[in-house]
Scaffold this motif. Structure first.
Motif, short mmCIF file in Angstrom:
data_model
loop_
_atom_site.label_atom_id
_atom_site.label_comp_id
_atom_site.label_asym_id
_atom_site.label_seq_id
_atom_site.Cartn_x
_atom_site.Cartn_y
_atom_site.Cartn_z
N PRO A 256 0.83 -1.21 0.00
CA PRO A 256 0.00 0.00 0.00
C PRO A 256 0.87 1.26 0.00
N GLU A 257 0.27 2.36 -0.40
CA GLU A 257 1.00 3.62 -0.38
C GLU A 257 1.13 4.16 1.05
N VAL A 258 0.07 3.99 1.84
CA VAL A 258 0.03 4.58 3.19
C VAL A 258 -0.52 3.55 4.17
N LEU A 259 0.08 3.49 5.36
CA LEU A 259 -0.50 2.79 6.51
C LEU A 259 -0.95 3.85 7.50
N TYR A 260 -2.25 3.84 7.82
CA TYR A 260 -2.80 4.84 8.75
C TYR A 260 -3.18 4.13 10.04
N LEU A 261 -2.44 4.41 11.12
CA LEU A 261 -2.57 3.69 12.37
C LEU A 261 -2.79 4.65 13.52
N ASP A 262 -3.14 4.08 14.68
CA ASP A 262 -3.25 4.91 15.87
C ASP A 262 -1.88 5.00 16.55
N ASN A 263 -1.86 5.47 17.78
CA ASN A 263 -0.60 5.70 18.48
C ASN A 263 -0.29 4.65 19.53
N GLY A 264 -0.86 3.45 19.39
CA GLY A 264 -0.56 2.38 20.33
C GLY A 264 0.91 1.98 20.27
N ALA A 265 1.35 1.29 21.32
CA ALA A 265 2.76 0.91 21.41
C ALA A 265 3.18 0.06 20.23
N ALA A 266 2.36 -0.92 19.85
CA ALA A 266 2.71 -1.79 18.73
C ALA A 266 2.76 -1.02 17.42
N MET A 267 1.84 -0.07 17.24
CA MET A 267 1.78 0.70 16.00
C MET A 267 2.91 1.72 15.90
N SER A 268 3.47 2.13 17.05
CA SER A 268 4.53 3.13 17.07
C SER A 268 5.91 2.53 17.23
N ASP A 269 6.00 1.21 17.23
CA ASP A 269 7.30 0.56 17.43
C ASP A 269 8.25 0.89 16.27
N LYS A 270 9.53 1.05 16.59
CA LYS A 270 10.48 1.45 15.56
C LYS A 270 10.69 0.36 14.52
N SER A 271 10.41 -0.90 14.87
CA SER A 271 10.55 -1.97 13.88
C SER A 271 9.55 -1.79 12.75
N LEU A 272 8.33 -1.32 13.06
CA LEU A 272 7.34 -1.08 12.02
C LEU A 272 7.75 0.11 11.16
N ALA A 273 8.31 1.14 11.79
CA ALA A 273 8.77 2.30 11.04
C ALA A 273 9.87 1.89 10.06
N ARG A 274 10.76 0.99 10.49
CA ARG A 274 11.82 0.53 9.59
C ARG A 274 11.24 -0.29 8.44
N THR A 275 10.26 -1.14 8.72
CA THR A 275 9.62 -1.93 7.67
C THR A 275 9.01 -1.02 6.61
N CYS A 276 8.27 -0.01 7.05
CA CYS A 276 7.63 0.89 6.09
C CYS A 276 8.65 1.66 5.27
N ALA A 277 9.72 2.09 5.92
CA ALA A 277 10.76 2.84 5.21
C ALA A 277 11.42 1.97 4.15
N LYS A 278 11.69 0.71 4.47
CA LYS A 278 12.35 -0.19 3.52
C LYS A 278 11.46 -0.52 2.33
N LYS A 282 4.37 4.97 3.34
CA LYS A 282 4.28 6.13 4.21
C LYS A 282 3.50 5.75 5.47
N LEU A 283 4.12 5.89 6.62
CA LEU A 283 3.49 5.54 7.89
C LEU A 283 2.92 6.80 8.52
N VAL A 284 1.61 6.82 8.74
CA VAL A 284 0.93 7.97 9.31
C VAL A 284 0.19 7.53 10.56
N HIS A 285 0.35 8.31 11.65
CA HIS A 285 -0.37 8.04 12.90
C HIS A 285 -1.41 9.12 13.13
N SER A 286 -2.58 8.71 13.56
CA SER A 286 -3.63 9.68 13.87
C SER A 286 -3.24 10.48 15.10
N ALA A 287 -3.68 11.73 15.15
CA ALA A 287 -3.37 12.58 16.30
C ALA A 287 -4.07 12.04 17.53
#
Length: 518
Positions: A256-278, A282-287
């Protein structure tokens, strides 16, 4: 061209001036109490229906009483009816209405033929048009689980008997039996992407306890089609379970072009950020405290709660002697929960017409790919993207510590910070080294290994869910699972398989992931 004569009166372009004088001014008639349009009474009982018909008849009489005078000739009545058809008349339940000449003539005929009773509207047939046994079944299904919606009751009856009354019929029956039909509000969103795989919305739902342990549902929903690209129940809401759910979806449905997630611990983990970057996602978290844009996944969770969770019974404790079993599929293990849930998503949810799109999620998903193809990555690239990384400083002796293990790196890196890219399931396997400029700098060689897997992975690996012996009766979800059983295809993916470098089998069914272990 002159108009043809009307059935009740001849058109007279120049009526005699004495016609109106023939109709005496009627005495004032008490008006029917006016009820605002938005508060019109419901005729739910025989007495209320009788009162409603009487009020309508009285209103009609007040409209036609002048023109219905028996002393008037057809020629004299014509101008009066035409005049009545040109004005608005106060409606007894609020607002005004205008009536055609044909309607007014019909009322006058009815008044002359049957008097006041002729002006009453026809009463609805009271004979039941639906088999009483089916209505009794619907009533029982609603009473045993009050959170079942009318639509869900209809689905269960259809699954059991092959056909069911309409939702309107069931809703009318429930109201007549004073059964609550209130539905919980659902969150909705106005924004919608124009094509599939533009945005995947993800979130976690807290589920029931099984064996005293809390369950969590990770789910990702395609914003355009509302199709569940992946979903699975797990024992914990952490990054490792999230990875196990997301990775098969990326392999099967594309990137997908974008993953839109909340701010939970699992959704904000740096491993997920690395996966999306690779993978170029685009990883987007709701306010925080602003759930706008998350209405679709919230609505899906409401559907899961009402249509799926409402149909299961968790057998945490043995039943007391003489106690009747609860309704619904009996669940004694996480494996059983995932098996029924996968069947429900593939066989029910994906084939239900969505009220917002007017299409089923599967149909809308497939239509989106008629003139385009999803973006795909090689399976090895996806595997590499799900590796973890940490930054460590190299000692003067050219060694580095990672999760209680010691590794040797290029001595030229001594005293510098490096990035270690590793598989959390295999800490004694190959670990890639990147220098402080991000340039590959060889691999780290194990020196002293005291821990073979990451601490976050230990519990996931041990989640070998053991099913208990459950005698399950025939019910809605079991019927759905039976239809789904023959449609399963593809190799399951487990947590332990995440470090396997072999190519998994492609899954042909566009639905949730099928890993055997959480």
């Amino acid at each position: 061209m002159s108009a043809s004569p009307h059935p009740l009166h001849e058109l007279d372009p120049a009526p005699a001036p004495s016609v109106l004088a023939l109709v005496p001014a009627p005495a004032p008639v008490p008006a029917v109490p006016v009820v605002p349009a938005n508060r019109a009474p419901r005729a739910n009982t025989p007495l209320m229906r009788k009162e409603h018909r009487d009020n309508i008849a009285l209103f009609r009489y007040q409209v036609i009483r002048g023109a219905a005078d028996p002393s008037l000739s057809t020629r004299q009545r014509g101008p009066l009816v035409r005049a009545l058809a040109l004005v608005d008349h106060p409606w007894p339940y609020g607002g005004t209405r205008r009536f055609s000449r044909e309607s007014l003539d019909r009322w006058i005929k009815a008044w002359h033929r049957d008097g006041f009773d002729g002006l009453k509207p026809d009463e609805r047939a009271t004979a039941p048009g639906t088999d009483p046994s089916i209505l009794l079944l619907a009533e029982s299904l609603k009473r045993e689980k009050p959170n079942r919606t009318t639509a869900q009751v209809k689905r269960i009856i259809t699954e059991t008997l092959g056909q069911a009354p309409s939702e309107t019929t069931l809703l009318r029956h429930f109201r007549a039996k004073n059964i609550s039909t209130g539905a919980r509000p659902v969150a909705t969103g106005r924004f919608e992407t124009v094509a599939s795989n533009e945005i995947w919305v993800g979130d976690a739902l807290h589920g029931p306890r099984i064996g005293g342990r809390k369950t969590y549902l990770f789910a990702f929903l395609d914003d355009h089609s509302r199709m569940v690209t992946t979903a699975r129940w797990a024992w914990a809401e952490d990054a490792i379970r999230l990875s196990a759910v997301l990775r098969p979806a990326l392999e099967t449905h594309g990137i997908p072009e974008v993953l839109y997630l909340d701010n939970g611990a699992a959704m904000s983990d740096k491993s997920l950020a690395r996966t999306c970057a690779k993978l170029g996602i685009k990883l987007v978290h709701s306010a925080p405290y602003r759930p706008q844009g998350r209405g679709k996944i919230e609505r899906f969770f409401n559907t899961v709660t009402s249509q799926f969770l409402g149909e299961i019974t968790v057998t945490d404790t043995p039943m007391l002697p003489g106690t009747a079993p609860e309704a619904g599929s009996q669940i004694g293990s996480l494996e059983e929960l995932n098996t029924l849930f996968t069947a429900w998503v593939n066989m029910v949810y994906h084939h239900q017409q969505h009220s917002s799109t007017g299409q089923t999620p599967l149909t809308r998903w497939e239509a989106s790919w008629e003139h385009r193809t999803p973006v795909r990555k090689p399976l090895e690239t996806i595997r590499q993207a799900f590796l973890w990384s940490d930054t460590r400083k190299v000692s003067k002796t050219g060694t580095v510590s990672l999760h209680s293990n010691s590794y040797e790196v290029d001595p030229l890196l001594a005293g510098t910070s490096i990035e270690l890219v590793y598989d959390p399931f295999d800490l004694d396997g190959e670990i890639t080294v990147n220098n402080n400029q991000g340039i590959p700098a060889g691999t780290a060689k194990p020196v002293d290994i005291g821990r073979h897997v990451h601490t976050k992975v230990i519990n996931a690996v041990k989640d070998n869910d053991t099913a208990t012996n459950i005698n399950t009766g025939i019910n809605y979800l079991d019927l759905v699972a039976t239809r789904h059983r023959q449609s399963l295809s593809g190799a399951p993916i487990s947590f332990a398989d995440l470090h396997d470098h072999t190519t998994p089998k492609n899954q042909t069914q566009p639905a949730v992931s099928e890993e055997e272990q959480p």
